[in-house]
Design an enzyme around this catalytic site. Sequence first.
Site, short mmCIF file in Angstrom:
data_model
loop_
_atom_site.label_atom_id
_atom_site.label_comp_id
_atom_site.label_asym_id
_atom_site.label_seq_id
_atom_site.Cartn_x
_atom_site.Cartn_y
_atom_site.Cartn_z
N GLU A 25 2.44 -5.71 8.90
CA GLU A 25 2.73 -4.32 8.54
C GLU A 25 3.75 -3.72 9.49
O GLU A 25 4.70 -3.04 9.06
CB GLU A 25 1.46 -3.47 8.55
N CYS A 38 0.84 -1.19 0.00
CA CYS A 38 0.00 0.00 0.00
C CYS A 38 0.88 1.25 0.00
O CYS A 38 1.83 1.33 0.79
CB CYS A 38 -0.89 -0.01 1.25
#
Length: 252
Positions: free
Chosen positions: A128, A98
């Site tokens: 993440e 992302c």
Amino acid sequence: MNVVLAKSAGFCFGVKRAVNMVYEEIEKSDAPIYTYGPIIHNDEVVKDFENKGVIVIKDLSQLDNMPKGEIIVRSHGISRREYEIMEEKGFTIIDATCPFVRKIHKLVDEHSKLGEHIVIIGNPNHPEVCGIKGWVNGDEVTIIESKDEAYEFTVNSDKNVCIVSQTTFNYNKFQELVEIFEKKGYDISVVNTICNATEERQTEAKKIAAEADVMIVIGGTHSSNTRKLYEICKNECENTHFIQTLDDLNLE
């Protein structure tokens, strides 16, 4: 019966982008396609990829026994070293990280090079957060998830502190933890890296749940984002259900 669908329901920009990138590679590539970890935390989507021939790699050592091909980096992002290992093994990298997560990688890279201590607010076991940590230069990094951890945090008084957040972290909880750091007297720079889509979705979910008799949260059971939505809704509406497919829901 009045059924209200949240305006923000569905995949966010980063997840849509990652999913579309995998489908595009399936359509155009003749080479073997791998993803490093599930491309997103949604079992139904991952199953569809696997049915189309995509292989999920859980550990990079697995690539030693795999035919060379394309490996797609998950939307959560990975560490700098993991990129290097993929290249060393001769695989073509398709980066579906992302863009908002990539921004955090650049931030911690730059601030750690300046000698600042990096604080990552988030779940230490989430991919993440593991990826973000892997872009810090040196070992001046701490992951904070709770108030107790924030209160216990100490660092040399001459160190500047840079605070970032997991993109899907609860916004109100992030603000609470930042306030604890601000009272410690360190020279602090705070970068709110919580994704706007996350913040908007959490705010809308809370509002709808406060007015609903029954709340249904649909998403992957391994999704941090979906679990936080469930917790927020559960606080407002006791009759909240977390489901992945229609089979999980008692229609009575």
